[in-house]
Design an enzyme around this catalytic site. Structure first.
Site, PDB file in Angstrom:
ATOM      1  CG  ASP A  25       5.404  -1.752 -12.587  1.00 61.53           C
ATOM      2  OD1 ASP A  25       6.120  -2.741 -12.832  1.00 61.53           O
ATOM      3  OD2 ASP A  25       5.370  -1.199 -11.475  1.00 61.53           O
ATOM      4  CB  SER A  81       6.673   7.737 -23.602  1.00 61.95           C
ATOM      5  OG  SER A  81       7.797   7.121 -24.178  1.00 61.95           O
ATOM      6  N   GLY A  99      16.056   3.211 -21.877  1.00 57.64           N
ATOM      7  CA  GLY A  99      15.891   4.560 -21.327  1.00 57.64           C
ATOM      8  C   GLY A  99      15.399   5.541 -22.378  1.00 57.64           C
ATOM      9  CG  ASN A 131       6.650   0.416  -0.044  1.00 56.99           C
ATOM     10  OD1 ASN A 131       7.207  -0.095   0.925  1.00 56.99           O
ATOM     11  ND2 ASN A 131       6.452  -0.232  -1.177  1.00 56.99           N
ATOM     12  NE  ARG A 175       4.412  20.953  11.690  1.00 57.30           N
ATOM     13  CZ  ARG A 175       3.930  20.450  12.805  1.00 57.30           C
ATOM     14  NH1 ARG A 175       3.110  19.405  12.764  1.00 57.30           N
ATOM     15  NH2 ARG A 175       4.269  20.975  13.971  1.00 57.30           N
ATOM     16  CG  LEU A 197      -1.796   1.213   1.431  1.00 57.67           C
ATOM     17  CD1 LEU A 197      -2.842   1.300   0.322  1.00 57.67           C
ATOM     18  CD2 LEU A 197      -2.472   1.168   2.799  1.00 57.67           C
ATOM     19  CE  LYS A 221      24.571  -2.359 -12.979  1.00 53.95           C
ATOM     20  NZ  LYS A 221      24.474  -1.405 -11.843  1.00 53.95           N
ATOM     21  CD  GLU A 222      17.389  -5.248 -14.992  1.00 53.35           C
ATOM     22  OE1 GLU A 222      17.000  -4.787 -13.907  1.00 53.35           O
ATOM     23  OE2 GLU A 222      16.644  -5.366 -15.991  1.00 53.35           O
ATOM     24  CG  ASN A 269       0.957  10.799 -15.259  1.00 54.53           C
ATOM     25  OD1 ASN A 269       0.315  11.731 -15.718  1.00 54.53           O
ATOM     26  ND2 ASN A 269       0.799   9.548 -15.670  1.00 54.53           N
TER      27      ASN A 269
END
Length: 309
Positions: free
Chosen positions: A256, A284, A226, A92, A29, A13, A189-190, A289
């Site tokens: 995602d 993209s 990227g 989180n 604050r 959540l 990289k992966e 957002n």
């Protein structure tokens, strides 16, 4: 259309807030928190819903945070198949600092899963019909060894379930060792780690992706590049899609969103080119957002139309 499911073993959540500035020891604050569902597979299912499709999210939910998570997914019209967990679903925290524009992401450990809870999740997965797509995404929680996940993927494949794995490191390597994975989406990289050599040139990346496909480890490899978009490879095709220049606000939900969009096209039996294009468009769109928001339908369609010209 082929039905889609996602599996998230460590859901969350997520709460997001804004503070004027960050400094040690004093009280900071913040604005009233905004709550969103979190976790790799859950976000993939949400992205698919945003794009007009439907995917059932399978995950453990525990305590009041788990109930809140399920409620938020209902608000987004995401169908769920949950297993009640003893431990509360983790929460989180994402903090945006107005003065600097920086974002801080505080990620808690996933709630532990006991053997019975994992077994129930396994039963949910193995009830999926043959030919359906299962997206496995996100980290492993305490109590779940990598061996358990690979055994689950193997069992699902034996029942005709088409598995997409969005992971990294040992989890991605172990999944590819099983073979016949529908789609993986490593970054450069992966991918370099997977083939055990440095990839400095575009042609090096293409050859490495083709190696994975030709070896039978995965049917499709889409390499995230990227700002340079993505390179997609299958047994017959190779395509790179470069996104248009956009005013990026945050890259948090891009991965995602991209996986969700590509999964949707895969379920529609679209070509590799269409799949990668739509994935890049959604990724993209998500960067437009602020914070943790995923792609929107309208932004994705506009960018997809631009890329399809």
């Amino acid at each position: 259309m082929v039905r889609i499911y996602t599996l998230t073993l460590a859901p969350s959540l997520d709460s997001a807030t804004i503070t004027p500035q960050i400094y040690p020891e004093g009280k900071l604050r913040c604005t009233a928190p905004v709550f969103e569902p979190g976790g790799g597979g859950i976000n993939v299912a949400r992205a698919i819903a945003h794009l007009g499709g439907s995917a059932t999210a399978i995950f453990p939910a525990g305590g009041a945070t788990g109930e809140h998570l399920v409620s938020l997914l209902a608000d987004e019209n995401v169908p769920v198949a949950t297993v009640e967990a003893k431990d509360w679903t983790r929460q989180n925290l994402h903090v945006h600092v107005e003065a600097s524009g920086e974002q801080y992401r505080f990620v808690m450990p996933g709630a532990a899963l006991n053997e019975d809870e994992f077994r129930q999740l396994e039963e949910q997965v193995l009830e999926i019909e043959s030919g359906a797509i299962l997206v496995i995404s996100g980290s492993l929680p305490p109590g779940v060894k990598l061996e358990k996940l690979t055994q689950l993927i193997s069992a699902a494949q034996k029942q005709g379930i088409r598995c997409i794995v969005d992971s990294s490191g040992e989890a991605l390597s172990a999944a590819l060792a099983i073979g016949n994975i529908e789609l993986v989406k490593p970054n450069q990289k992966e991918l370099s780690a997977l083939v055990n050599r440095e990839l400095t040139q575009p042609d090096d990346v293409r050859k490495a992706a083709q190696e994975i496909v030709n070896s039978g480890k995965a049917k499709r490899v889409v390499v995230s590049l990227g700002p340079q978009g993505a390179l997609g490879v299958d047994s017959e095709n190779c395509i790179q899609v470069v996104p248009p220049p956009v005013k990026s606000q945050s890259t948090v939900g891009a991965g995602d969103s991209m996986v969700g969009a590509m999964t949707l096209k895969l379920a529609e039996n679209a070509s590799l080119e269409e799949m990668v294009r739509f994935g890049v468009a959604a990724g993209s769109a998500a960067t437009l957002n602020q914070g943790t928001r995923l792609c929107s339908h309208d932004d994705t369609q506009k960018i997809y139309a631009y890329l399809s010209r």
